[in-house]
Write a protein that holds these residues in place. Structure first.
Motif, mmCIF file in Angstrom:
data_model
loop_
_atom_site.group_PDB
_atom_site.id
_atom_site.type_symbol
_atom_site.label_atom_id
_atom_site.label_comp_id
_atom_site.label_asym_id
_atom_site.label_seq_id
_atom_site.Cartn_x
_atom_site.Cartn_y
_atom_site.Cartn_z
ATOM 1 N N GLY A 16 0.783 -1.227 0.000
ATOM 2 C CA GLY A 16 0.000 0.000 0.000
ATOM 3 C C GLY A 16 0.816 1.280 0.000
ATOM 4 O O GLY A 16 0.249 2.369 0.069
ATOM 5 N N SER A 17 2.139 1.144 -0.084
ATOM 6 C CA SER A 17 2.989 2.331 -0.025
ATOM 7 C C SER A 17 3.309 2.866 -1.413
ATOM 8 O O SER A 17 3.229 2.147 -2.412
ATOM 9 C CB SER A 17 4.294 2.026 0.713
ATOM 10 N N LYS A 18 3.681 4.143 -1.454
ATOM 11 C CA LYS A 18 4.134 4.778 -2.687
ATOM 12 C C LYS A 18 5.199 5.792 -2.309
ATOM 13 O O LYS A 18 4.932 6.727 -1.539
ATOM 14 C CB LYS A 18 2.973 5.452 -3.408
ATOM 15 N N VAL A 19 6.409 5.607 -2.828
ATOM 16 C CA VAL A 19 7.537 6.462 -2.482
ATOM 17 C C VAL A 19 7.996 7.212 -3.727
ATOM 18 O O VAL A 19 8.273 6.604 -4.761
ATOM 19 C CB VAL A 19 8.705 5.649 -1.899
ATOM 20 N N GLU A 20 8.074 8.538 -3.613
ATOM 21 C CA GLU A 20 8.551 9.385 -4.698
ATOM 22 C C GLU A 20 9.895 9.981 -4.278
ATOM 23 O O GLU A 20 9.957 10.834 -3.396
ATOM 24 C CB GLU A 20 7.546 10.500 -4.993
ATOM 25 N N LEU A 21 10.985 9.496 -4.888
ATOM 26 C CA LEU A 21 12.328 9.974 -4.587
ATOM 27 C C LEU A 21 12.689 11.109 -5.541
ATOM 28 O O LEU A 21 12.528 10.976 -6.753
ATOM 29 C CB LEU A 21 13.344 8.848 -4.726
ATOM 30 N N VAL A 22 13.175 12.221 -4.990
ATOM 31 C CA VAL A 22 13.533 13.373 -5.810
ATOM 32 C C VAL A 22 15.002 13.728 -5.557
ATOM 33 O O VAL A 22 15.402 13.959 -4.416
ATOM 34 C CB VAL A 22 12.651 14.594 -5.479
ATOM 35 N N ARG A 23 15.783 13.750 -6.627
ATOM 36 C CA ARG A 23 17.174 14.213 -6.532
ATOM 37 C C ARG A 23 17.273 15.582 -7.194
ATOM 38 O O ARG A 23 16.763 15.788 -8.295
ATOM 39 C CB ARG A 23 18.130 13.239 -7.212
ATOM 40 N N ALA A 24 17.905 16.534 -6.507
ATOM 41 C CA ALA A 24 18.087 17.868 -7.067
ATOM 42 C C ALA A 24 19.233 17.846 -8.077
ATOM 43 O O ALA A 24 20.323 17.366 -7.776
ATOM 44 C CB ALA A 24 18.382 18.872 -5.959
ATOM 45 N N GLU A 25 18.966 18.370 -9.274
ATOM 46 C CA GLU A 25 19.928 18.282 -10.375
ATOM 47 C C GLU A 25 21.269 18.922 -10.030
ATOM 48 O O GLU A 25 22.331 18.384 -10.354
ATOM 49 C CB GLU A 25 19.344 18.971 -11.618
ATOM 50 N N LYS A 26 21.251 20.079 -9.366
ATOM 51 C CA LYS A 26 22.477 20.813 -9.094
ATOM 52 C C LYS A 26 23.010 20.575 -7.687
ATOM 53 O O LYS A 26 23.966 21.234 -7.259
ATOM 54 C CB LYS A 26 22.249 22.309 -9.337
ATOM 55 N N SER A 27 22.395 19.664 -6.965
ATOM 56 C CA SER A 27 22.936 19.257 -5.677
ATOM 57 C C SER A 27 24.150 18.365 -5.923
ATOM 58 O O SER A 27 24.449 17.996 -7.061
ATOM 59 C CB SER A 27 21.878 18.503 -4.875
ATOM 60 N N LEU A 28 24.846 18.013 -4.873
ATOM 61 C CA LEU A 28 26.016 17.153 -5.044
ATOM 62 C C LEU A 28 25.590 15.814 -5.633
ATOM 63 O O LEU A 28 24.564 15.244 -5.230
ATOM 64 C CB LEU A 28 26.717 16.947 -3.700
ATOM 65 N N PRO A 29 26.332 15.288 -6.605
ATOM 66 C CA PRO A 29 25.928 14.039 -7.287
ATOM 67 C C PRO A 29 25.961 12.844 -6.345
ATOM 68 O O PRO A 29 26.755 12.790 -5.412
ATOM 69 C CB PRO A 29 26.974 13.899 -8.397
ATOM 70 N N TRP A 30 25.051 11.911 -6.601
ATOM 71 C CA TRP A 30 25.045 10.660 -5.866
ATOM 72 C C TRP A 30 25.984 9.680 -6.566
ATOM 73 O O TRP A 30 26.186 9.777 -7.791
ATOM 74 C CB TRP A 30 23.632 10.082 -5.810
ATOM 75 N N PRO A 31 26.549 8.729 -5.829
ATOM 76 C CA PRO A 31 27.438 7.741 -6.464
ATOM 77 C C PRO A 31 26.745 7.022 -7.617
ATOM 78 O O PRO A 31 25.534 6.763 -7.577
ATOM 79 C CB PRO A 31 27.759 6.785 -5.314
ATOM 80 N N GLU A 32 27.506 6.689 -8.630
ATOM 81 C CA GLU A 32 26.948 6.074 -9.834
ATOM 82 C C GLU A 32 26.243 4.766 -9.530
ATOM 83 O O GLU A 32 25.173 4.483 -10.092
ATOM 84 C CB GLU A 32 28.067 5.844 -10.857
ATOM 85 N N ASP A 33 26.799 3.954 -8.617
ATOM 86 C CA ASP A 33 26.161 2.674 -8.307
ATOM 87 C C ASP A 33 24.818 2.872 -7.608
ATOM 88 O O ASP A 33 23.885 2.085 -7.787
ATOM 89 C CB ASP A 33 27.095 1.798 -7.465
ATOM 90 N N VAL A 34 24.708 3.944 -6.818
ATOM 91 C CA VAL A 34 23.434 4.256 -6.158
ATOM 92 C C VAL A 34 22.396 4.660 -7.201
ATOM 93 O O VAL A 34 21.247 4.188 -7.174
ATOM 94 C CB VAL A 34 23.621 5.386 -5.116
ATOM 95 N N GLU A 35 22.790 5.533 -8.130
ATOM 96 C CA GLU A 35 21.878 5.961 -9.195
ATOM 97 C C GLU A 35 21.389 4.763 -10.007
ATOM 98 O O GLU A 35 20.196 4.649 -10.324
ATOM 99 C CB GLU A 35 22.599 6.953 -10.117
ATOM 100 N N GLU A 36 22.294 3.869 -10.354
ATOM 101 C CA GLU A 36 21.931 2.710 -11.174
ATOM 102 C C GLU A 36 20.980 1.789 -10.424
ATOM 103 O O GLU A 36 20.008 1.270 -10.999
ATOM 104 C CB GLU A 36 23.196 1.956 -11.586
#
Length: 363
Positions: free
Chosen positions: A301-321
């Motif tokens: 029953g859950s719904k999660v919307e994750l938002v990354r800010a474009e100009k914030s510090l980048p997340w590690p590539e493996d996390v993004e993938e």
């Protein structure tokens, strides 16, 4: 009762510099112009309190007596614009701020979001919305509660559960550290076999362990721990931090937490609105907590919307993938990138954030 008013914009005097509140008024006027179909709306003021005994939830109802775990929050109620009358209570949205922040940081954005959410094109049942802007433990006016350790993401989520009497908000929004508290709150609800929020928004909060010190949070905490108390005035703080290489955005972020020292006259010495030792414990917990298992197997029953800010510090590539893979195969987890925004999403691109979030308030 709830009082309504239009927020005036008063130009700063030539004798004083622009304050954060002045800038918030400016952003507010920008958002009024953006929401062209809400030009004639009345805007609610924010009331505050420590006793949420009157809370009623549309998704579940629990009653409990107040205790030391209850958090301070500010509340804004948005009546429906349809003119339709109903005896049902308004829906509830909860907003959780980030490290060294407070609920008041989200006042301006909440005014615009609440107005859009109650527009007739989005709400058809006439129930309206209540927004609770929570001060988390060791932050804002919740600092007065002197919460007991440990100061962790888990205990912060349990504080929220107690404050809401075990009830479930319709929409849950968490920014930065507040994003991880929101995810942990979902785990608490699942363990208690309570229903999930209709939507949980996690704003620029990497849902895994955080290597290093990407937003200078740990460095800032160490600097603040060394500061003399009370602080003479805001300019003194700005000069002190500027000399140590802090950018204006960090200085402004920290300065919003200065309040008049008890018993002092206006314009006198200032003290912190947060508990720096407790906040440090919460940041340590934030940096080491991880939610991969929950995102890969989300509660029913859950719904999660994750938002990354474009100009914030980048997340590690493996996390993004890994997040992209989850979002591609899950009907419960979605990933968004907020363009033209740094970490302070509600300030950097409020229009873009509104466009992302408002559809989740549709009834």
């Amino acid at each position: 009762s709830v009082h309504f008013y239009k927020v005036p914009f008063r130009k700063t005097s030539k004798h004083r510099s622009e304050t954060v509140e002045d800038r918030n008024r400016h952003y507010f006027l920008i958002m009024v112009r953006l929401l062209s179909n809400t030009q004639q709306l009345k805007w609610p003021s924010f009331s505050s309190g420590l006793n949420p005994a009157s809370l009623t939830f549309s998704r579940s109802v629990r009653t409990k007596h107040p205790n030391e775990s209850h958090l301070h929050y500010e509340e804004a109620k948005f009546d429906p614009q349809t003119g339709q009358q109903t005896e049902k209570p308004p829906r509830v949205a909860v907003i959780l701020h980030g490290l060294l922040g407070a609920g008041r940081n989200w006042r301006t954005f909440t005014r615009a979001l609440g107005a859009a959410a109650t527009d007739p094109s989005f709400q058809s049942d006439g129930r309206g919305w209540r927004f609770l802007l929570v001060d988390q433990r060791n932050h804002g006016k919740s600092t007065l509660r002197r919460h007991s350790p440990p100061h962790t993401i888990r205990t912060a989520a349990l504080d929220l559960y107690e404050t809401l009497h075990g009830g479930t908000p319709d929409v849950l929004i968490g920014h930065s550290m507040g994003g991880k508290v929101a995810l942990e709150f979902m785990k608490v609800l699942a363990e208690a076999e309570r229903p999930m929020p209709k939507t949980t928004w996690v704003l620029d909060s990497m849902p895994t362990t955080v290597p290093g010190d990407p937003h200078q949070a740990r460095q800032t905490i160490e600097t603040l721990k060394k500061l003399p108390q009370p602080v003479p005035h805001r300019k003194w703080l700005g000069d002190y931090m500027r000399e140590r290489g802090y950018p204006p955005v960090v200085i402004d972020w920290v300065a919003t937490n200065l309040v008049e020292a008890p018993g002092e006259k206006p314009g006198g010495p200032l003290v912190w609105a947060f508990d720096i030792e407790g906040a440090e414990g919460m940041y340590d917990s934030y940096a080491t907590s991880c939610f991969w298992e929950m995102l890969e197997t989300p509660p029913a029953g859950s719904k999660v919307e994750l938002v990354r800010a474009e100009k914030s510090l980048p997340w590690p590539e493996d996390v993004e993938e890994r997040l992209a893979k989850i979002a591609a195969t899950s009907s419960s987890v979605h990933m968004h990138v907020l363009p033209k925004s740094g970490h302070w999403v509600q300030m950097d691109n409020p229009k873009g954030l509104l466009e992302l979030m408002v559809p989740s308030f549709r009834t």
